[in-house]
Design an enzyme around this catalytic site. Structure first.
Site, short mmCIF file in Angstrom:
data_model
loop_
_atom_site.label_atom_id
_atom_site.label_comp_id
_atom_site.label_asym_id
_atom_site.label_seq_id
_atom_site.Cartn_x
_atom_site.Cartn_y
_atom_site.Cartn_z
N GLY A 257 -3.58 -2.51 0.24
CA GLY A 257 -3.01 -1.17 0.28
C GLY A 257 -3.64 -0.25 -0.75
N ASP A 258 -3.96 -0.79 -1.92
CA ASP A 258 -4.65 0.00 -2.95
C ASP A 258 -6.06 0.35 -2.51
OD1 ASP A 258 -2.40 -0.31 -4.60
OD2 ASP A 258 -3.20 -2.16 -5.47
N ALA A 259 -6.74 -0.61 -1.88
CA ALA A 259 -8.09 -0.35 -1.38
C ALA A 259 -8.05 0.75 -0.32
CB ALA A 259 -8.70 -1.63 -0.82
#
Length: 302
Positions: A245-247
């Site tokens: 999700g951060d990527a």
């Protein structure tokens, strides 16, 4: 408390990423054991983690100039965090606090499913006053992740006053912290299906120009005032879903900061999220050529 900084690249938009900075220890096991059970460790990987650090690392690989604002302890993990992030083109302004750097132990099974163990650490020891006012004014974009509501709110307010756009990915903390002030100054809100179905629907988000809902392996969609844009994601064999999700957020922001349209930004975000699942650990090291290679293959069939 004291702070340390390092020099990063200045080859793209300046993006301030504020939030948690951890040291991650990822253990790949043959299975997640039942109570009183045992599993075999097949691989062990260590790297800097925390949502703000993960997004900053992706941005650094995609030609942005990220500055990471967070806090660490006075231990060897803090030194390792700085060293690893600087090697990946991330300028750091990490406040040193008495105590331990937050360490997360991520246990991942053969299907890429994960559970997390962690110490409390000092990753919320930083505050808005740890960033010089002129540094925020000179920033092109502020990205906030889960952190204290007071810090997120003040940073968002100061950014908006300086004409700096704001994105916010509070994660699961959206449901148990009062982020109203930060949300009031947010231009792009990232959330997953669960958060979109609970906390987001209960808040007044009409003032947020873009809400991006991440569907995991099912892609993502962006909701604006006049339309909804979606992308189905990419078919990959996942190894570890940690940090995907951060990527996604890092890829989406990198595209939007290049003035790419929403559909293209969603595709880039999904490509980065998919690439992250192919590797062990929460940190993705990526370049535009990696993203373009996956985009050329095309999205999953719906």
């Amino acid at each position: 408390m004291t702070d340390g900084s390092g020099d990063g690249p200045e080859n793209g938009p300046d993006v301030l990423c504020a939030g948690h900075v951890n040291w991650d220890v990822t253990l790949r096991v043959d299975r997640l054991p039942d109570r009183d059970g045992e599993a075999r460790i097949d691989e062990r990987v260590q790297s800097p983690g925390g949502s703000a650090a993960n997004v900053a690392t992706v941005l650094g690989g995609l030609d942005a100039a990220p500055l990471l604002l967070g806090s660490v302890g006075t231990d060897e993990h803090a030194d390792m965090v700085r060293r690893e992030l600087r090697a990946r083109g991330v300028e750091t302004r990490l406040v040193e606090c008495d105590g331990e750097t937050t360490v997360k132990y991520l246990v991942v099974d053969a299907d890429g499913e994960v559970f997390v163990l962690g110490n409390e650490g000092v990753n919320e020891g930083f505050g808005p006053g740890d960033l010089p006012a002129e540094r925020l004014v000179g920033t092109d974009h502020l990205h906030l992740t889960g952190q204290s509501a007071a810090t997120a709110g003040q940073l968002a307010r100061e950014a908006a006053s300086a004409g700096v756009t704001v994105s916010f990915d509070p994660g699961r903390r959206l449901t148990d912290r009062d982020y109203d002030e930060a949300l009031a100054h947010t231009d792009v809100l990232f959330c997953n299906d669960r958060e979109a179905g609970t906390a987001v629907s209960e808040r007044t988000v009409e003032s947020i120009p873009t809400v991006v809902v991440k569907h995991g392996s099912g892609g993502a969609e962006a909701l604006t005032d006049d339309r909804t844009v979606s992308h189905p994601g990419f078919a990959v064999d996942p190894v570890d879903s940690t940090g995907a999700g951060d990527a996604f957020a890092g890829g989406f922001l990198a595209a939007r900061l290049r003035d790419e349209p929403l559909d293209r930004a969603l595709a880039v975000g999904n490509a980065c999220g998919a690439l992250a699942t192919r590797e062990m650990g929460a940190r993705l090291t990526v370049e535009w050529r990696d993203v373009e290679a996956l985009l050329d293959i095309g999205p999953r069939e719906v």
